[in-house]
Design a protein around this motif. Structure first.
Motif, PDB file in Angstrom:
ATOM      1  N   ARG A  25      -1.238  -4.301  33.165  1.00  0.00           N
ATOM      2  CA  ARG A  25      -1.513  -2.873  32.975  1.00  0.00           C
ATOM      3  C   ARG A  25      -1.377  -2.189  34.337  1.00  0.00           C
ATOM      4  O   ARG A  25      -1.909  -2.662  35.338  1.00  0.00           O
ATOM      5  N   LEU A  26      -0.676  -1.067  34.334  1.00  0.00           N
ATOM      6  CA  LEU A  26      -0.553  -0.246  35.532  1.00  0.00           C
ATOM      7  C   LEU A  26      -0.987   1.168  35.165  1.00  0.00           C
ATOM      8  O   LEU A  26      -0.379   1.800  34.298  1.00  0.00           O
ATOM      9  N   ASP A  27      -2.042   1.639  35.804  1.00  0.00           N
ATOM     10  CA  ASP A  27      -2.508   3.001  35.570  1.00  0.00           C
ATOM     11  C   ASP A  27      -1.697   3.965  36.411  1.00  0.00           C
ATOM     12  O   ASP A  27      -1.487   3.743  37.606  1.00  0.00           O
ATOM     13  N   GLN A  28      -1.231   5.032  35.760  1.00  0.00           N
ATOM     14  CA  GLN A  28      -0.430   6.050  36.418  1.00  0.00           C
ATOM     15  C   GLN A  28      -0.911   7.426  35.966  1.00  0.00           C
ATOM     16  O   GLN A  28      -1.484   7.558  34.888  1.00  0.00           O
ATOM     17  N   THR A  29      -0.620   8.429  36.778  1.00  0.00           N
ATOM     18  CA  THR A  29      -0.904   9.813  36.422  1.00  0.00           C
ATOM     19  C   THR A  29       0.336  10.648  36.716  1.00  0.00           C
ATOM     20  O   THR A  29       0.965  10.480  37.765  1.00  0.00           O
ATOM     21  N   TYR A  30       0.677  11.514  35.767  1.00  0.00           N
ATOM     22  CA  TYR A  30       1.758  12.481  35.954  1.00  0.00           C
ATOM     23  C   TYR A  30       1.163  13.875  35.811  1.00  0.00           C
ATOM     24  O   TYR A  30       0.395  14.131  34.888  1.00  0.00           O
ATOM     25  N   ASP A  65      -3.033  10.926  32.197  1.00  0.00           N
ATOM     26  CA  ASP A  65      -3.182   9.555  32.670  1.00  0.00           C
ATOM     27  C   ASP A  65      -2.392   8.680  31.712  1.00  0.00           C
ATOM     28  O   ASP A  65      -2.535   8.820  30.488  1.00  0.00           O
ATOM     29  N   VAL A  66      -1.566   7.805  32.259  1.00  0.00           N
ATOM     30  CA  VAL A  66      -0.650   7.019  31.439  1.00  0.00           C
ATOM     31  C   VAL A  66      -0.749   5.541  31.830  1.00  0.00           C
ATOM     32  O   VAL A  66      -0.070   5.097  32.754  1.00  0.00           O
ATOM     33  N   PRO A  67      -1.583   4.772  31.133  1.00  0.00           N
ATOM     34  CA  PRO A  67      -1.562   3.333  31.385  1.00  0.00           C
ATOM     35  C   PRO A  67      -0.306   2.743  30.747  1.00  0.00           C
ATOM     36  O   PRO A  67       0.022   3.040  29.599  1.00  0.00           O
ATOM     37  N   VAL A  68       0.428   1.945  31.514  1.00  0.00           N
ATOM     38  CA  VAL A  68       1.671   1.358  31.012  1.00  0.00           C
ATOM     39  C   VAL A  68       1.626  -0.161  31.118  1.00  0.00           C
ATOM     40  O   VAL A  68       0.863  -0.726  31.893  1.00  0.00           O
ATOM     41  N   VAL A  69       2.484  -0.786  30.334  1.00  0.00           N
ATOM     42  CA  VAL A  69       2.723  -2.210  30.451  1.00  0.00           C
ATOM     43  C   VAL A  69       3.790  -2.363  31.531  1.00  0.00           C
ATOM     44  O   VAL A  69       4.895  -1.848  31.396  1.00  0.00           O
ATOM     45  N   TRP A  70       3.440  -3.015  32.620  1.00  0.00           N
ATOM     46  CA  TRP A  70       4.305  -3.122  33.787  1.00  0.00           C
ATOM     47  C   TRP A  70       4.839  -4.547  33.886  1.00  0.00           C
ATOM     48  O   TRP A  70       4.055  -5.499  33.991  1.00  0.00           O
ATOM     49  N   LEU A  71       6.158  -4.690  33.819  1.00  0.00           N
ATOM     50  CA  LEU A  71       6.792  -5.999  33.961  1.00  0.00           C
ATOM     51  C   LEU A  71       7.129  -6.233  35.416  1.00  0.00           C
ATOM     52  O   LEU A  71       7.900  -5.480  36.016  1.00  0.00           O
ATOM     53  N   ASP A  72       6.543  -7.276  35.986  1.00  0.00           N
ATOM     54  CA  ASP A  72       6.878  -7.714  37.341  1.00  0.00           C
ATOM     55  C   ASP A  72       7.869  -8.863  37.189  1.00  0.00           C
ATOM     56  O   ASP A  72       7.488  -9.985  36.853  1.00  0.00           O
ATOM     57  N   ALA A  73       9.141  -8.571  37.414  1.00  0.00           N
ATOM     58  CA  ALA A  73      10.193  -9.575  37.201  1.00  0.00           C
ATOM     59  C   ALA A  73      10.076 -10.737  38.181  1.00  0.00           C
ATOM     60  O   ALA A  73      10.452 -11.865  37.852  1.00  0.00           O
ATOM     61  N   SER A  74       9.549 -10.491  39.373  1.00  0.00           N
ATOM     62  CA  SER A  74       9.461 -11.572  40.355  1.00  0.00           C
ATOM     63  C   SER A  74       8.408 -12.609  39.991  1.00  0.00           C
ATOM     64  O   SER A  74       8.529 -13.777  40.357  1.00  0.00           O
ATOM     65  N   THR A  75       7.366 -12.202  39.245  1.00  0.00           N
ATOM     66  CA  THR A  75       6.334 -13.155  38.831  1.00  0.00           C
ATOM     67  C   THR A  75       6.425 -13.503  37.345  1.00  0.00           C
ATOM     68  O   THR A  75       5.755 -14.428  36.891  1.00  0.00           O
ATOM     69  N   GLY A  76       7.207 -12.728  36.589  1.00  0.00           N
ATOM     70  CA  GLY A  76       7.331 -12.970  35.157  1.00  0.00           C
ATOM     71  C   GLY A  76       6.068 -12.647  34.398  1.00  0.00           C
ATOM     72  O   GLY A  76       5.731 -13.315  33.417  1.00  0.00           O
ATOM     73  N   THR A  77       5.354 -11.596  34.828  1.00  0.00           N
ATOM     74  CA  THR A  77       4.099 -11.242  34.186  1.00  0.00           C
ATOM     75  C   THR A  77       4.116  -9.808  33.675  1.00  0.00           C
ATOM     76  O   THR A  77       4.834  -8.956  34.184  1.00  0.00           O
ATOM     77  N   LEU A  78       3.291  -9.577  32.654  1.00  0.00           N
ATOM     78  CA  LEU A  78       3.022  -8.236  32.147  1.00  0.00           C
ATOM     79  C   LEU A  78       1.605  -7.876  32.562  1.00  0.00           C
ATOM     80  O   LEU A  78       0.679  -8.671  32.372  1.00  0.00           O
ATOM     81  N   LEU A 101      -3.579  -5.097  26.866  1.00  0.00           N
ATOM     82  CA  LEU A 101      -2.545  -4.057  26.930  1.00  0.00           C
ATOM     83  C   LEU A 101      -2.485  -3.218  25.660  1.00  0.00           C
ATOM     84  O   LEU A 101      -1.551  -2.437  25.467  1.00  0.00           O
ATOM     85  N   GLU A 102      -3.486  -3.344  24.796  1.00  0.00           N
ATOM     86  CA  GLU A 102      -3.469  -2.709  23.491  1.00  0.00           C
ATOM     87  C   GLU A 102      -3.397  -1.182  23.542  1.00  0.00           C
ATOM     88  O   GLU A 102      -2.904  -0.547  22.624  1.00  0.00           O
ATOM     89  N   HIS A 103      -3.890  -0.572  24.610  1.00  0.00           N
ATOM     90  CA  HIS A 103      -3.909   0.893  24.707  1.00  0.00           C
ATOM     91  C   HIS A 103      -2.669   1.454  25.406  1.00  0.00           C
ATOM     92  O   HIS A 103      -2.588   2.661  25.629  1.00  0.00           O
ATOM     93  N   CYS A 104      -1.740   0.590  25.737  1.00  0.00           N
ATOM     94  CA  CYS A 104      -0.523   1.023  26.427  1.00  0.00           C
ATOM     95  C   CYS A 104       0.588   1.278  25.418  1.00  0.00           C
ATOM     96  O   CYS A 104       0.786   0.489  24.495  1.00  0.00           O
ATOM     97  N   VAL A 105       1.312   2.365  25.609  1.00  0.00           N
ATOM     98  CA  VAL A 105       2.399   2.745  24.712  1.00  0.00           C
ATOM     99  C   VAL A 105       3.760   2.498  25.362  1.00  0.00           C
ATOM    100  O   VAL A 105       4.733   2.199  24.684  1.00  0.00           O
ATOM    101  N   ASP A 106       3.805   2.595  26.695  1.00  0.00           N
ATOM    102  CA  ASP A 106       5.070   2.561  27.415  1.00  0.00           C
ATOM    103  C   ASP A 106       5.271   1.254  28.169  1.00  0.00           C
ATOM    104  O   ASP A 106       4.314   0.679  28.696  1.00  0.00           O
ATOM    105  N   LEU A 107       6.530   0.844  28.269  1.00  0.00           N
ATOM    106  CA  LEU A 107       6.926  -0.280  29.106  1.00  0.00           C
ATOM    107  C   LEU A 107       7.523   0.276  30.384  1.00  0.00           C
ATOM    108  O   LEU A 107       8.400   1.139  30.340  1.00  0.00           O
ATOM    109  N   ASP A 108       7.054  -0.202  31.510  1.00  0.00           N
ATOM    110  CA  ASP A 108       7.577   0.193  32.813  1.00  0.00           C
ATOM    111  C   ASP A 108       8.177  -1.052  33.450  1.00  0.00           C
ATOM    112  O   ASP A 108       7.471  -2.014  33.720  1.00  0.00           O
TER     113      ASP A 108
END
Length: 183
Positions: free
Chosen positions: A138-143, A123-136, A92-99
């Motif tokens: 990478r989620l690739d997104q584009t705006y 293109d915005v790779p983010v750190v995505w927290l899945d609360a149901s699994t308790g995991t972080l 997750l080193e290249h991610c700046v944002d938490l989603d």
């Protein structure tokens, strides 16, 4: 400067209320999401802090999924990596944002940090927290900013692509199929 938002969830019964506040050293988002998932009631209280340039510093989530209590502390470390509850999360080193995957509130942070002009895309790779699994993860997104109040958004992993409508502050007003502002 502060702003608030109340959303109604569209894919499941639920709501989310959030407040954006300016601090001396940056910004904070504080909110509560209450919804039903897998036929269980869910209540998650969140707090996200960013620096003055809208780079995420920390995220805290507390609450419960059905009868199971949850507590997550996500932090961006100086080397650019991330931790979840004090343990290093790799890749997750290249991610700046938490989603936070359960709320549209954190999209505001990404949009504010990017500050795209009309017609620009990122293109915005983010750190995505899945609360149901308790995991972080990478989620690739584009705006792509289409107008002053709309962005084309894509998250290929979830086969989601649609036009997001935003408020002047950057809160998502309409997230088709998922969330809609109650204001």
């Amino acid at each position: 400067m502060t702003s608030s938002m109340l959303w109604r969830r569209l894919d499941l019964p639920g709501h989310d209320a959030c407040n954006l506040a300016k601090r001396a050293d940056g910004w904070s988002l504080d909110g509560t999401a209450v919804f039903r998932e897998n036929d269980l009631p869910v209540q998650l209280v969140y707090h996200v802090t960013c620096d003055l340039a809208w780079r995420t510093r920390h995220g805290h989530v507390r609450g419960w999924l059905g009868l199971q209590p949850v507590a997550f502390n996500v932090a961006r470390i100086k080397s650019g990596g991330w931790t979840l509850n004090g343990k290093s999360a790799s890749g997750l080193e290249h991610c700046v944002d938490l989603d936070l995957g359960f709320t549209p509130a954190t999209n505001l942070v990404q949009l504010r940090r990017l500050a795209l002009a009309e017609g620009q895309a990122a293109d915005v790779p983010v750190v995505w927290l899945d609360a149901s699994t308790g995991t972080l993860e990478r989620l690739d997104q584009t705006y792509q900013r289409r107008t002053e109040t709309s962005y084309w958004y894509e998250a290929p992993r979830y086969q989601y692509a649609d036009l997001l409508e935003v408020t002047p502050e950057g809160f998502i007003r309409r997230y088709p199929g998922l969330w809609e502002s109650e204001f």
